[in-house]
Design a protein around this motif. Structure first.
Motif, short mmCIF file in Angstrom:
data_model
loop_
_atom_site.label_atom_id
_atom_site.label_comp_id
_atom_site.label_asym_id
_atom_site.label_seq_id
_atom_site.Cartn_x
_atom_site.Cartn_y
_atom_site.Cartn_z
N GLY A 9 0.55 -9.80 -2.95
CA GLY A 9 -0.64 -8.95 -2.92
C GLY A 9 -1.17 -8.69 -4.32
O GLY A 9 -0.65 -9.21 -5.31
N ASP A 10 -2.21 -7.85 -4.39
CA ASP A 10 -2.90 -7.57 -5.63
C ASP A 10 -2.38 -6.28 -6.24
O ASP A 10 -2.63 -5.20 -5.70
CB ASP A 10 -4.41 -7.47 -5.34
CG ASP A 10 -5.22 -7.18 -6.60
OD1 ASP A 10 -4.64 -7.23 -7.71
OD2 ASP A 10 -6.42 -6.91 -6.47
N GLY A 11 -1.66 -6.36 -7.35
CA GLY A 11 -1.21 -5.15 -8.03
C GLY A 11 0.20 -5.31 -8.57
O GLY A 11 1.00 -6.09 -8.05
N TRP A 12 0.51 -4.55 -9.64
CA TRP A 12 1.82 -4.64 -10.28
C TRP A 12 2.95 -4.20 -9.36
O TRP A 12 4.12 -4.50 -9.60
CB TRP A 12 1.85 -3.81 -11.56
CG TRP A 12 1.09 -4.41 -12.69
CD1 TRP A 12 -0.08 -3.95 -13.23
CD2 TRP A 12 1.44 -5.60 -13.43
NE1 TRP A 12 -0.48 -4.78 -14.25
CE2 TRP A 12 0.43 -5.78 -14.41
CE3 TRP A 12 2.50 -6.50 -13.36
CZ2 TRP A 12 0.45 -6.85 -15.30
CZ3 TRP A 12 2.53 -7.57 -14.27
CH2 TRP A 12 1.50 -7.73 -15.22
N ASN A 13 2.60 -3.41 -8.31
CA ASN A 13 3.66 -2.92 -7.41
C ASN A 13 3.97 -3.88 -6.28
O ASN A 13 4.82 -3.60 -5.45
CB ASN A 13 3.24 -1.58 -6.80
CG ASN A 13 3.19 -0.52 -7.85
OD1 ASN A 13 3.99 -0.55 -8.79
ND2 ASN A 13 2.25 0.40 -7.72
N GLU A 14 3.26 -4.98 -6.23
CA GLU A 14 3.47 -5.94 -5.14
C GLU A 14 4.74 -6.77 -5.40
O GLU A 14 5.22 -6.84 -6.52
CB GLU A 14 2.26 -6.88 -5.02
CG GLU A 14 0.97 -6.17 -4.66
CD GLU A 14 0.96 -5.65 -3.23
OE1 GLU A 14 1.77 -6.15 -2.40
OE2 GLU A 14 0.15 -4.76 -2.94
N LYS A 15 5.21 -7.41 -4.31
CA LYS A 15 6.41 -8.22 -4.43
C LYS A 15 6.06 -9.68 -4.73
O LYS A 15 4.98 -10.15 -4.39
CB LYS A 15 7.18 -8.20 -3.11
CG LYS A 15 8.14 -7.06 -2.97
CD LYS A 15 8.89 -7.23 -1.67
CE LYS A 15 9.82 -6.05 -1.43
NZ LYS A 15 10.40 -6.09 -0.10
N PHE A 27 -1.29 -13.20 -8.81
CA PHE A 27 -1.67 -12.05 -9.62
C PHE A 27 -1.64 -12.52 -11.07
O PHE A 27 -0.61 -12.97 -11.57
CB PHE A 27 -0.69 -10.91 -9.38
CG PHE A 27 -1.06 -9.64 -10.08
CD1 PHE A 27 -2.13 -8.88 -9.63
CD2 PHE A 27 -0.34 -9.22 -11.18
CE1 PHE A 27 -2.48 -7.70 -10.28
CE2 PHE A 27 -0.68 -8.04 -11.83
CZ PHE A 27 -1.74 -7.28 -11.38
N ILE A 28 -2.80 -12.46 -11.71
CA ILE A 28 -2.91 -13.04 -13.05
C ILE A 28 -3.15 -11.94 -14.09
O ILE A 28 -4.04 -11.10 -13.93
CB ILE A 28 -4.07 -14.08 -13.10
CG1 ILE A 28 -3.82 -15.18 -12.06
CG2 ILE A 28 -4.19 -14.68 -14.50
CD1 ILE A 28 -4.99 -16.12 -11.88
N GLU A 97 5.93 -5.87 -11.62
CA GLU A 97 6.09 -5.13 -12.87
C GLU A 97 7.47 -5.39 -13.49
O GLU A 97 7.59 -5.66 -14.68
CB GLU A 97 5.93 -3.64 -12.54
CG GLU A 97 5.59 -2.79 -13.74
CD GLU A 97 5.35 -1.34 -13.32
OE1 GLU A 97 5.55 -1.01 -12.12
OE2 GLU A 97 4.99 -0.56 -14.20
N GLU A 98 8.50 -5.33 -12.62
CA GLU A 98 9.87 -5.59 -13.10
C GLU A 98 10.02 -7.02 -13.59
O GLU A 98 10.66 -7.30 -14.60
CB GLU A 98 10.90 -5.42 -11.96
CG GLU A 98 11.10 -4.03 -11.46
CD GLU A 98 11.86 -4.04 -10.13
OE1 GLU A 98 12.54 -5.05 -9.83
OE2 GLU A 98 11.75 -3.04 -9.40
#
Lengths: 112, 292
Positions: A9-15, A27-28, A97-98
């Protein structure tokens, strides 16, 4: 420099997605402008054949230089190699993010 | 959750017979998925009760809008598959021959050709006679399996495994090493190779190992019909040793494979004590491997 993650998905919290060619999206992150962009991959996901090479083309067209993804297939890897895109293994089910933090710490394994 | 894919490279090695038997022994411990959709046949052995049936859309087929067609014949000339011919005076697409490449639609000066997504078959979730979930698909006439369909069947099996808390997913992979086979390997924990002691068995095994090594997945090997060609069997063993692939069983040629099929039962149910033992041993071995 642009770094792309095969993402669910779209966002730093996605897997991380566990596929490359048929990943939900990419995600770029542009490290220079500190901007992010989400590239939907459903068009490639929908192809009967050749999803990997098409996804690789999308990545190259975006000017991405680093790709973090589940293992990329042999043909797609060839496309990315010609375009000098470096490929790293993500973390299983990792949050982007991680995974990015791990990349910055040189903790990600490079795909051969 | 552990995903075990059975692959062979070459067709006809006994891959599906062995996987069907493993699934029968595993029972509720495993969800079984038939990703060999070109020749989906495990349902013949599993006698499944269908729970859900969903239409599968994939690929494209050309359709000519007669009202726009000026009869120039460009489409028919450029088609590499001889799929456009004049029928009753109008250019018509033969849907069986059409590969969906879209070249005709690009070449049509009148934009009279539309590429439409096709319904190519159905996928099913079902309960087999062994009380386990069984996911499979059936294709329409002249339709082919694809990486997309394999990934669909796999993802359905995975969500079922999560919901029902089932530990193993056993996947009957497609033959060959192309798109569908690669799609079946993606995300798997273990590949069980079923090869046979013939030159073509060995040849295709080498190609398959190339793919497995690329994805860096653990694999083990069964040599079926191991006494057919002892030289080939020896060479297969050498290839496996070089690639650090454990040979977990050798099965001599036996009529039981065909007999079981003719009786519509899996090898686990068929009355061949020695073979039953071997299949049981393979399943125990696979489970131990995954635990290590």
């Amino acid at each position: 420099m642009k770094i792309a993650f095969a993402s669910t998905g779209d966002g730093w919290n996605e897997k991380m997605d566990d596929r490359f060619g048929r990943a939900k999206g990419f995600f770029i992150y542009d490290t220079e402008n500190e901007t992010t962009k989400y590239l939907d991959n459903s068009n490639n996901n929908d192809m009967s054949h050749g999803a990997g090479t098409s996804a690789a083309k999308s990545i190259v067209d975006e000017g991405v230089k680093i790709l973090v993804s589940a293992k990329v297939g042999p043909k797609a890897a060839e496309v990315l190699k010609v375009a000098s895109v470096k490929i790293y293994n993500g973390l299983d089910n990792g949050i982007l993010e991680e995974v990015y933090r791990e990349y910055q710490n040189n903790g990600l394994e490079m795909q051969v | 959750m552990k995903e075990i894919v059975v692959l062979s490279g070459k067709g006809g090695t006994g891959k599906t017979s062995i996987l069907a038997a493993l699934g029968a022994i595993a029972g509720k411990e495993a969800i079984v998925a038939d990703c060999d959709v070109d020749a989906a046949n495990m349902h013949l052995l599993y006698n499944p009760k269908i729970e859900t049936s969903v239409e599968f859309m994939s690929g494209k087929v050309a359709t000519i809008d007669e009202s726009k067609c000026n009869g120039c014949g460009n489409c028919s000339n450029v088609c590499r598959f001889d799929a456009i011919k004049i029928v009753d005076g109008v250019y018509t697409v033969d849907e069986v021959n059409c590969e969906g490449c879209s070249l005709c639609s690009h070449m049509c000066p009148e934009n009279a050709i539309i590429m439409e997504t096709q319904k190519i078959g159905h996928w099913f979730t079902s309960k087999s006679k062994f009380k386990n979930w069984f996911v499979y698909a059936k294709l329409g006439i002249a339709q082919e399996n694809s990486g997309k369909l394999v990934s669909k069947v796999k993802s359905v099996a995975r969500s079922l495994a999560k919901e029902e808390k089932v530990e193993y997913i056993l996947i009957d992979g497609p033959p060959g090493i192309g798109c569908p086979a690669i799609s079946s390997i993606t995300g798997a924990n273990h590949v069980l190779i079923v090869t046979e002691a013939t030159n073509s068995g060995k040849h295709d095994l080498v190609r398959l190992i190339g793919i497995i090594n690329h994805f860096n997945i653990h694999a083990s090997c069964i040599i079926n019909k191991a006494d057919l060609n002892e030289e080939a069997a020896k060479e297969i063993e050498e290839v496996c040793t070089q690639n650090k692939i454990n040979i977990i069983e050798k099965i001599p040629f036996t009529q039981s494979f065909t007999n079981a099929l003719e009786n519509k039962v899996t090898l686990a149910e068929y009355d061949d004590y020695e073979l039953n033992n071997k299949i049981n041993k393979i399943w125990t071995e696979l489970k131990n491997k995954e635990e290590k």
